[in-house]
Write a protein that holds these residues in place. Structure first.
Motif, PDB file in Angstrom:
ATOM      1  N   THR A   1       4.250  -1.887  17.579  1.00  0.00           N
ATOM      2  CA  THR A   1       5.756  -2.037  17.505  1.00  0.00           C
ATOM      3  C   THR A   1       6.395  -1.247  18.770  1.00  0.00           C
TER       4      THR A   1
ATOM      5  N   GLY B   1       6.237   8.243  12.985  1.00  0.00           N
ATOM      6  CA  GLY B   1       5.719   7.072  12.277  1.00  0.00           C
ATOM      7  C   GLY B   1       4.272   7.940  11.656  1.00  0.00           C
ATOM      8  N   ARG B   2       3.620   6.947  10.866  1.00  0.00           N
ATOM      9  CA  ARG B   2       2.524   7.357  10.297  1.00  0.00           C
ATOM     10  C   ARG B   2       1.211   7.737  11.199  1.00  0.00           C
TER      11      ARG B   2
ATOM     12  N   ASP C   1       0.537  -8.477  -1.998  1.00  0.00           N
ATOM     13  CA  ASP C   1      -0.943  -7.665  -1.914  1.00  0.00           C
ATOM     14  C   ASP C   1      -0.833  -6.334  -2.249  1.00  0.00           C
TER      15      ASP C   1
ATOM     16  N   MET D   1       0.835  -1.061   0.104  1.00  0.00           N
ATOM     17  CA  MET D   1       0.018  -0.157   0.074  1.00  0.00           C
ATOM     18  C   MET D   1       0.919   1.300  -0.109  1.00  0.00           C
TER      19      MET D   1
ATOM     20  N   TRP E   1      -5.347  -7.784   7.618  1.00  0.00           N
ATOM     21  CA  TRP E   1      -4.289  -6.330   7.297  1.00  0.00           C
ATOM     22  C   TRP E   1      -4.291  -5.572   8.657  1.00  0.00           C
TER      23      TRP E   1
ATOM     24  N   ALA F   1       6.911  -5.972  17.846  1.00  0.00           N
ATOM     25  CA  ALA F   1       6.272  -6.253  16.584  1.00  0.00           C
ATOM     26  C   ALA F   1       6.005  -7.871  16.107  1.00  0.00           C
TER      27      ALA F   1
ATOM     28  N   LYS G   1      -6.741  -6.014  -5.979  1.00  0.00           N
ATOM     29  CA  LYS G   1      -8.159  -5.577  -5.577  1.00  0.00           C
ATOM     30  C   LYS G   1      -8.854  -4.502  -6.445  1.00  0.00           C
TER      31      LYS G   1
ATOM     32  N   GLY H   1      -1.105  -0.930  12.203  1.00  0.00           N
ATOM     33  CA  GLY H   1      -0.607   0.340  11.482  1.00  0.00           C
ATOM     34  C   GLY H   1       0.789   0.866  12.220  1.00  0.00           C
ATOM     35  N   GLY H   2       1.393   0.245  13.104  1.00  0.00           N
ATOM     36  CA  GLY H   2       2.531   0.472  13.700  1.00  0.00           C
ATOM     37  C   GLY H   2       2.617   0.770  15.398  1.00  0.00           C
TER      38      GLY H   2
ATOM     39  N   LEU I   1       0.148  -5.127  12.678  1.00  0.00           N
ATOM     40  CA  LEU I   1       0.622  -4.308  13.725  1.00  0.00           C
ATOM     41  C   LEU I   1      -0.158  -2.948  14.157  1.00  0.00           C
TER      42      LEU I   1
ATOM     43  N   SER J   1     -12.658  -8.582   0.440  1.00  0.00           N
ATOM     44  CA  SER J   1     -12.147  -8.117   1.511  1.00  0.00           C
ATOM     45  C   SER J   1     -13.076  -6.988   1.967  1.00  0.00           C
TER      46      SER J   1
HETATM   47  N1  LIG Z   1      -7.906  -4.909   2.362  1.00  0.00           N
HETATM   48  C1  LIG Z   1      -7.972  -3.708   3.059  1.00  0.00           C
HETATM   49  O1  LIG Z   1      -8.808  -2.792   3.170  1.00  0.00           O
HETATM   50  C2  LIG Z   1      -6.554  -3.110   3.345  1.00  0.00           C
HETATM   51  C3  LIG Z   1      -6.414  -2.045   4.245  1.00  0.00           C
HETATM   52  C4  LIG Z   1      -5.173  -1.606   4.867  1.00  0.00           C
HETATM   53  C5  LIG Z   1      -4.075  -2.461   4.237  1.00  0.00           C
HETATM   54  N2  LIG Z   1      -4.238  -3.551   3.593  1.00  0.00           N
HETATM   55  C6  LIG Z   1      -3.232  -4.222   3.111  1.00  0.00           C
HETATM   56  O2  LIG Z   1      -2.376  -4.674   4.276  1.00  0.00           O
HETATM   57  C7  LIG Z   1      -1.017  -4.307   4.331  1.00  0.00           C
HETATM   58  C8  LIG Z   1      -0.444  -3.861   5.480  1.00  0.00           C
HETATM   59  O3  LIG Z   1      -1.238  -2.645   6.141  1.00  0.00           O
HETATM   60  P1  LIG Z   1      -0.538  -1.797   7.221  1.00  0.00           P
HETATM   61  O4  LIG Z   1       0.642  -0.998   6.722  1.00  0.00           O
HETATM   62  O5  LIG Z   1      -1.687  -0.846   7.841  1.00  0.00           O
HETATM   63  O6  LIG Z   1      -0.214  -3.152   8.254  1.00  0.00           O
HETATM   64  P2  LIG Z   1       0.676  -2.963   9.637  1.00  0.00           P
HETATM   65  O7  LIG Z   1       1.775  -4.152   9.389  1.00  0.00           O
HETATM   66  O8  LIG Z   1      -0.099  -2.866  10.719  1.00  0.00           O
HETATM   67  O9  LIG Z   1       1.717  -1.709   9.938  1.00  0.00           O
HETATM   68  C9  LIG Z   1       2.626  -1.424   8.827  1.00  0.00           C
HETATM   69  C10 LIG Z   1       3.316  -0.148   9.485  1.00  0.00           C
HETATM   70  O10 LIG Z   1       3.770  -0.216  10.897  1.00  0.00           O
HETATM   71  C11 LIG Z   1       5.166   0.188  10.636  1.00  0.00           C
HETATM   72  N3  LIG Z   1       6.166  -0.629  11.189  1.00  0.00           N
HETATM   73  C12 LIG Z   1       6.249  -1.919  10.729  1.00  0.00           C
HETATM   74  N4  LIG Z   1       7.186  -2.705  11.184  1.00  0.00           N
HETATM   75  C13 LIG Z   1       7.661  -1.966  12.155  1.00  0.00           C
HETATM   76  C14 LIG Z   1       8.736  -2.081  13.072  1.00  0.00           C
HETATM   77  N5  LIG Z   1       9.511  -2.937  13.312  1.00  0.00           N
HETATM   78  N6  LIG Z   1       9.019  -0.735  13.924  1.00  0.00           N
HETATM   79  C15 LIG Z   1       8.389   0.295  13.639  1.00  0.00           C
HETATM   80  N7  LIG Z   1       7.579   0.470  12.834  1.00  0.00           N
HETATM   81  C16 LIG Z   1       7.031  -0.375  12.110  1.00  0.00           C
HETATM   82  C17 LIG Z   1       5.234   1.025   9.481  1.00  0.00           C
HETATM   83  O11 LIG Z   1       4.947   2.362   9.414  1.00  0.00           O
HETATM   84  P3  LIG Z   1       5.601   3.562   9.647  1.00  0.00           P
HETATM   85  O12 LIG Z   1       7.175   3.557   9.801  1.00  0.00           O
HETATM   86  O13 LIG Z   1       5.430   4.586   8.694  1.00  0.00           O
HETATM   87  O14 LIG Z   1       5.253   4.168  11.107  1.00  0.00           O
HETATM   88  C18 LIG Z   1       4.852   0.092   8.739  1.00  0.00           C
HETATM   89  O15 LIG Z   1       4.224   0.891   7.408  1.00  0.00           O
HETATM   90  C19 LIG Z   1      -1.134  -2.892   3.168  1.00  0.00           C
HETATM   91  O16 LIG Z   1       0.242  -2.742   2.433  1.00  0.00           O
HETATM   92  C20 LIG Z   1      -2.016  -3.587   2.233  1.00  0.00           C
HETATM   93  O17 LIG Z   1      -1.592  -4.371   1.393  1.00  0.00           O
HETATM   94  C21 LIG Z   1      -5.606  -3.820   3.171  1.00  0.00           C
END
Ligand SMILES: NC(=O)c1ccc[n+]([C@@H]2O[C@H](COP(=O)([O-])OP(=O)(O)OC[C@H]3O[C@@H](n4cnc5c(N)ncnc54)[C@H](OP(=O)(O)O)[C@@H]3O)[C@@H](O)[C@H]2O)c1
Length: 359
Positions: A223, A237-238, A56, A22, A214, A267, A88, A219-220, A217, A160
């Motif tokens: 962690t 972070g975001r 994905d 994403m 999805w 994490a 998707k 969204g972070g 984590l 989804s």
């Molecule tokens: N079907 C749907 O509606 C839907 C919706 C949302 C997502 N998705 C899919 O799910 C995927 C993952 O979603 P998500 O990004 O929300 O998942 P997530 O795994 O909960 O969050 C990932 C974010 O957490 C932070 N992070 C990850 N590992 C870390 C670490 N070791 N230390 C510190 N920060 C860490 C990073 O953000 P920062 O560094 O920016 O803080 C990273 O971008 C997306 O890419 C997409 O493919 C699907």
């Protein structure tokens, strides 16, 4: 990462950690935390080198940049067939055209053709309806998925962000008519978001859909990099500046305790917990860089001991609403006297027939 699960009731083998893309690209809605093609390339290569196969994306991510970048990375990598490439459809690609979004047959076919062009491939391994549009009849979606499989443009189909009744109806309709089944439902699931548990998990288990989750984590948040401040989440972070409730902090604190005790990153424990929850086939992880991804890729190298798992479950417990709270042992004892033994059959007793086969 050399551990693959079958996705739902299918013969498709997928990694237990999928790569979320994403944030590949800097366009559109996800631009604020997007990554350049170079950064995305490093993340992609690290995932594939570790043995991951489930990728994905969506047409909507970074306004199509995610798919274009992935297409170039996959072409360069030369291992297209190894990947379970997933995209998707649903979101509008032209606000002036009422049929340029949603889940109707016209848009599904057009959206897939556009995704294939951007990804530089002639088929997707898995195609997902992104979000319920509250309009299109489920029969139209299931029939169109089936047509796309027959046309050789997709191999598997899934849903989804739909209500559980909609997914159940889609699967039942597909079964009844011998059409392409839904092999997955993709939904949010983590220690801070357990809403899928009462309805979606048993549905997916009983109807043969593997959960791909999805934001595993949060969204972070899980962690450990954020702290409480008067202006919401403090840290880099975001999610910086977002509001977080007390229950979520309770989960973060318990996670820190468990991770500290195990000598693991928070994490890793959060990912391990969700991937090993009932019904989960794979967690779709996001990463802003290779060091984050490396931490995630090691998340399944250990087992969370029962007492630590109980601590996490207790901190992340949430009150089950009715009627779900009525499916717990307390209520169920009103239905069947717990003193009676039910269910053990004598040897040789013919098992029930499920879907035409003996269970
Ligand atoms: N079907 C749907 O509606 C839907 C919706 C949302 C997502 N998705 C899919 O799910 C995927 C993952 O979603 P998500 O990004 O929300 O998942 P997530 O795994 O909960 O969050 C990932 C974010 O957490 C932070 N992070 C990850 N590992 C870390 C670490 N070791 N230390 C510190 N920060 C860490 C990073 O953000 P920062 O560094 O920016 O803080 C990273 O971008 C997306 O890419 C997409 O493919 C699907």
């Amino acid at each position: 990462m050399n551990d693959y699960y079958l996705l739902g009731r299918s013969g498709l083998r997928v990694s237990r950690l999928a790569l979320g893309t994403m944030n590949f690209g800097v366009g559109g809605f996800h631009a604020a935390y997007g990554r350049s093609e170079e950064e995305a390339g490093a993340i992609f290569r690290r995932y594939v080198e570790a043995g991951g196969n489930l990728i994905d994306t969506a047409d909507f991510y970074t306004a199509g940049e995610s798919e274009r970048i992935l297409g170039r990375l996959i072409a360069r990598d030369g291992q297209r067939d190894r990947l379970v490439l997933t995209s998707k459809f649903t979101n509008s690609v032209d606000p002036s055209d009422p049929n340029a979004g949603g889940n109707g047959r016209k848009h599904m076919i057009r959206a897939l053709d556009a995704s294939l062009r951007r990804l530089g491939t002639d088929h997707l391994d898995l195609y997902l309806l992104h979000t319920w549009d509250r309009i299109t009849p489920v029969e139209e979606v299931v029939r169109t998925f089936d047509d796309l499989v027959r046309a050789g443009k997709i191999r598997y189909a899934g849903l989804s962000d739909v209500p559980a009744w909609y997914a159940a109806r889609a699967q039942t309709y597909a079964e009844a008519h011998g059409l392409t089944p839904m092999v997955t439902v993709q939904l949010p699931y983590s220690l801070v978001d357990r809403a899928v548990e009462p309805e979606f998990v048993p549905m997916a288990q009983s109807l043969g859909m593997g959960l791909t989750v999805w934001s595993p984590l949060g969204g972070g948040l899980l962690t450990g990099k954020y702290r409480r401040t008067a202006d919401g989440l403090g840290g880099d972070g975001r999610l910086a500046g977002s509001a977080v409730g007390e229950r979520d902090w309770q989960v973060v604190d318990a996670l820190a305790t468990v991770a500290g005790g195990l000598g693991r990153d928070m994490a890793q424990v959060a990912l391990n917990w969700v991937v090993t929850q009932p019904g989960v086939a794979s967690a779709v992880v996001g990463a802003s860089g290779t060091s984050q991804l490396d931490a995630s890729l090691a998340a399944l190298d250990f087992t969370i001991p029962d007492d630590a798992r109980a601590l996490l479950d207790e901190a992340a417990a949430w009150p089950l609403p009715k009627p779900y709270s009525m499916f717990t042992p307390g209520y169920q004892s009103w239905i069947v006297n717990p003193g009676l033994t039910i269910g053990d059959k004598p040897a040789g007793y013919a098992p029930p027939v499920v879907n035409g086969a003996h269970a």
